[in-house]
Design an enzyme around this catalytic site. Structure first.
Site, PDB file in Angstrom:
ATOM      1  N   ASP A   1       0.837  -1.407  -0.099  1.00  0.00           N
ATOM      2  CA  ASP A   1      -0.183   0.107  -0.307  1.00  0.00           C
ATOM      3  C   ASP A   1       0.897   1.238   0.205  1.00  0.00           C
ATOM      4  O   ASP A   1       2.047   1.113  -0.462  1.00  0.00           O
ATOM      5  CB  ASP A   1      -0.382  -0.430   1.334  1.00  0.00           C
ATOM      6  CG  ASP A   1      -2.267   0.285   0.702  1.00  0.00           C
ATOM      7  OD1 ASP A   1      -2.104   2.144   0.673  1.00  0.00           O
ATOM      8  OD2 ASP A   1      -3.145  -0.206   0.824  1.00  0.00           O
TER       9      ASP A   1
ATOM     10  N   ASN B   1      -7.277  -4.000  23.863  1.00  0.00           N
ATOM     11  CA  ASN B   1      -5.852  -2.994  24.839  1.00  0.00           C
ATOM     12  C   ASN B   1      -6.571  -1.633  25.093  1.00  0.00           C
ATOM     13  O   ASN B   1      -5.990  -0.597  25.400  1.00  0.00           O
ATOM     14  CB  ASN B   1      -4.700  -2.845  23.488  1.00  0.00           C
ATOM     15  CG  ASN B   1      -5.352  -1.681  22.687  1.00  0.00           C
ATOM     16  OD1 ASN B   1      -6.312  -1.567  22.020  1.00  0.00           O
ATOM     17  ND2 ASN B   1      -4.296  -1.054  21.834  1.00  0.00           N
TER      18      ASN B   1
ATOM     19  N   HIS C   1      -3.757   5.812   3.676  1.00  0.00           N
ATOM     20  CA  HIS C   1      -4.341   4.921   2.845  1.00  0.00           C
ATOM     21  C   HIS C   1      -3.872   3.968   3.344  1.00  0.00           C
ATOM     22  O   HIS C   1      -4.114   2.160   4.146  1.00  0.00           O
ATOM     23  CB  HIS C   1      -4.313   5.090   1.330  1.00  0.00           C
ATOM     24  CG  HIS C   1      -5.181   3.380   0.816  1.00  0.00           C
ATOM     25  ND1 HIS C   1      -5.150   2.566   0.286  1.00  0.00           N
ATOM     26  CD2 HIS C   1      -6.375   4.046  -0.274  1.00  0.00           C
ATOM     27  CE1 HIS C   1      -5.904   1.767   0.009  1.00  0.00           C
ATOM     28  NE2 HIS C   1      -6.770   2.646  -0.206  1.00  0.00           N
TER      29      HIS C   1
ATOM     30  N   SER D   1     -11.104  -0.862  -0.696  1.00  0.00           N
ATOM     31  CA  SER D   1     -10.414  -1.404  -0.315  1.00  0.00           C
ATOM     32  C   SER D   1     -10.510  -1.613   0.786  1.00  0.00           C
ATOM     33  O   SER D   1     -10.249  -1.899   1.715  1.00  0.00           O
ATOM     34  CB  SER D   1      -9.363   0.071  -0.303  1.00  0.00           C
ATOM     35  OG  SER D   1      -8.731   0.370  -2.299  1.00  0.00           O
TER      36      SER D   1
END
Length: 629
Positions: A187, A241, A227, A419
């Protein structure tokens, strides 16, 4: 406290093309579907280095580097000469193929306590796609005056059943990241210092050319576009967490390969920031990730170019990119890619890369919404493997996008696109790999893909994801109406038991198996059917060479000369002494097309095609029978 950034981008499809009312910068480049000064060249196998150097010298190309694994050379050419140089190289008998370096496009569209923008108690509730109870969640509404957050509701169970999958894996998720195969994220890089990705980035590497690191000079694989950070967070954000959001892969590690970059381009009137992914970088990142042992690769980019008016121009399939995909698959990698955001069924690459026999090599992923309907923008069709949620997805952006000090808080936004759907499937692939390892099913094979029993493990991982998918939606929609296997269900993938067929009764006669390999030098090909098998011994070999000629012989070895370049469907039928004939084995012998020579063979007619363009190609029957060519 999370910092929220509303990206003021117009619409879903043009999300990476952001109008910029700025003076013309010196580095603005013309909007183009390909690199103006680079091409990709693959020489025929056996071409001597001196002969290749002579070709470059005669044509004026300057080799920049060779992509490992597939022997494709990235060649610098004079700006504006790409069509002529491609034609010049392709005409040379030592060249297997030459093509432009196309641009792929990045299309952007118990966790931290709330209240969330939608009024939830923690930000896990914003991740409706992991666990959907019909709860309120946020989405970005765009107006002429900018973007604003609004609240909406979906349909219960329109999700990928992530908590159920995590429960199935139990204690495995609490182990270090080494307990789970890492996912290679190809990416725009990633902000690995952001709170949610700390400790998750196991490997960082720049694959794009140094000149393409616009706005990104402070660290390896840094992400000025955002992105890549967003995609990486969907897969591997630190989970359970007390911070931010949950990564679908829970404890999965990440390999960050910067194959895309932010570019400021112009169409002559306006200026735009756009995410570009050169095919050369895509192919190199795929092969490097495979060589480094990554078992899952995510590619949230595709073969579209988009202009300032939102007009989409599809770019072609790339020989080099699909060669790299096949190289990775053969090394045991599950490859996942977004199917595209065109709202139609046109194939996108690398998602549509396939072997020469048409077998898919990449899990193409379409996008669904919070009601289990196909997102209106999503590409679809029977070439698409799965769908997964991809509309109004919350994710992490680089800290700098919100003006945050590094590593102290998280910058979030809501994006849409395939995506965003693809990384959920990639995370699922990592979970299935982890399950196979925990069961002791994975056997490493030197020089080949790992085996799970007699099945290549990457094939089993993909089968479990596809067979474990939901076929019916939360509102009883037919999810097979626009993808081949339905919508991703992580728990279903972990529960899916892919059974192998029962071995044949040794006392039962089996039909003959037609298996052959071939090698070609220029237009002369040799065929070897000695790997064909039969209980009674093979009596006759019936060849159809695809150019109107046939041959029947009692010998397994034969040769044939073709009259010119082209693709020839070669068929072999074997006959035993009892008169039985097999289902034919089929291979496409392609002269002057992609790929090394290969072969077909089996009683189900399976096989692979191949090619030659003046050099030599070779696929021996022993390898052909196992699909190794």
């Amino acid at each position: 406290m999370l910092r929220i950034l509303l990206v003021t981008l117009a619409g879903l499809l043009p999300a990476t093309v952001t109008a910029a009312a700025v003076p013309e910068p010196a580095q603005a480049r013309p909007l183009s579907t390909l690199a103006p000064d680079r091409i990709l060249v693959r020489f025929a196998p056996g071409t001597a280095a001196a002969d290749a150097a002579l070709v470059h010298q005669r044509l004026g190309g300057r080799p920049l580097k060779t992509i490992p694994g597939i022997d494709v050379t990235l060649v610098a050419v004079p700006a504006g000469s790409v069509p002529a140089m491609v034609a010049g190289y392709a005409a040379n008998p030592n060249v297997q193929y030459a093509e432009p370096d196309y641009h792929r496009l990045l299309v952007i569209p118990n966790e931290e306590e709330g209240p969330t923008p939608a009024g939830g108690g923690n930000y896990f509730e914003e991740q409706w796609y992991l666990h959907n109870t019909g709860q309120a969640h946020s989405y970005v509404h765009r107006t002429p005056f900018g973007a604003e957050l609004r609240t909406t509701w979906g349909t219960a169970d329109a999700d990928i059943d992530a908590p159920e999958a995590w429960d199935r894996l139990g204690d495995l998720l609490g182990q270090p990241t080494a307990a789970m195969p890492a996912v290679a994220v190809l990416d725009s890089g990633a902000d690995c210092n952001t709170l949610e990705l700390q400790g998750k980035c196991l490997h960082k590497e720049d694959v794009v050319q140094a000149a393409e690191l616009w706005g990104c000079t402070d660290s390896t694989a840094c992400d000025s576009l955002g992105h890549g950070t967003f995609v990486a967070s969907e897969i591997g954000a630190n989970t359970d967490n007390g911070e931010g959001i949950a990564g679908a892969g829970w404890n999965v590690g990440l390999g960050i390969f910067k194959a895309c970059y932010q570019e400021l381009v112009t169409d002559g009137l306006s200026y735009f920031f756009v995410g570009l992914c050169p095919v050369s970088a895509s192919a190199e990142a795929i092969t490097r990730a495979a060589d480094l042992g990554y078992r899952v690769i995510n590619m949230s980019y595709g073969s579209d170019m988009i202009d300032s008016a939102g007009v989409i121009t599809p770019t072609d399939a790339s020989n080099a990119e699909c060669d790299a995909v096949e190289y990775a698959w053969n090394k045991g990698v599950v490859l996942v890619a977004g199917a595209g955001n065109n709202g139609d069924s046109e194939k996108m690459y690398p998602a549509a890369c396939a072997r020469d026999d048409g077998a898919s090599l990449v899990m193409a992923v379409a996008a669904t919404d919070h009601n289990d309907d196909r997102a209106a923008f999503s590409t679809h069709g029977d070439w698409v493997s799965l769908s997964a949620p991809g509309k109004d997805i919350i994710g992490i952006l680089p800290d700098a996008h919100c003006g945050l000090p590094s590593g102290q808080d998280s910058c979030v936004d809501w994006w849409s696109g395939t995506s965003m759907a693809s990384p959920l499937v990639a995370a699922g692939a990592a979970l299935v790999w982890a399950d196979l390892h925990a069961r002791g099913m994975v056997t490493e094979v030197e020089g080949s893909a790992p085996l799970c029993g007699d099945i290549p493990c990457q094939q089993l991982v993909r089968a479990r994801l596809e067979q474990g998918a939901d076929k019916s939606g939360a509102k009883a929609q037919d999810l097979l109406g626009w993808t081949r296997h339905g919508r991703l269900n992580l728990a279903g993938a972990l529960a899916a038991e892919i059974t192998e067929p029962e071995p044949p009764d040794p006392g039962t006669d089996q039909p003959p198996q037609a298996i052959f390999g071939y090698s070609c030098r220029k237009l002369s090909c040799s065929f070897d059917a000695s790997a064909s098998t039969d209980d009674h011994g093979i009596d006759q070999y019936h060849w159809t060479f695809g150019d109107g000629t046939t041959l029947t012989t009692n010998q397994p070895l034969t040769g044939h000369d073709y009259g010119g370049a082209g693709s020839y469907p070669v068929t072999l039928v074997v006959e035993d002494t009892a008169g039985q004939a097999s289902v034919p084995a089929l291979a496409t012998v392609s002269i002057s097309t992609r790929g090394p020579g290969s072969s077909g063979g089996s009683t189900d007619g399976g096989g692979e095609g191949g090619g030659d363009s003046g050099g030599e190609t070779n696929c021996p029957p022993a390898k052909a029978a196992k699909g190794k060519c």
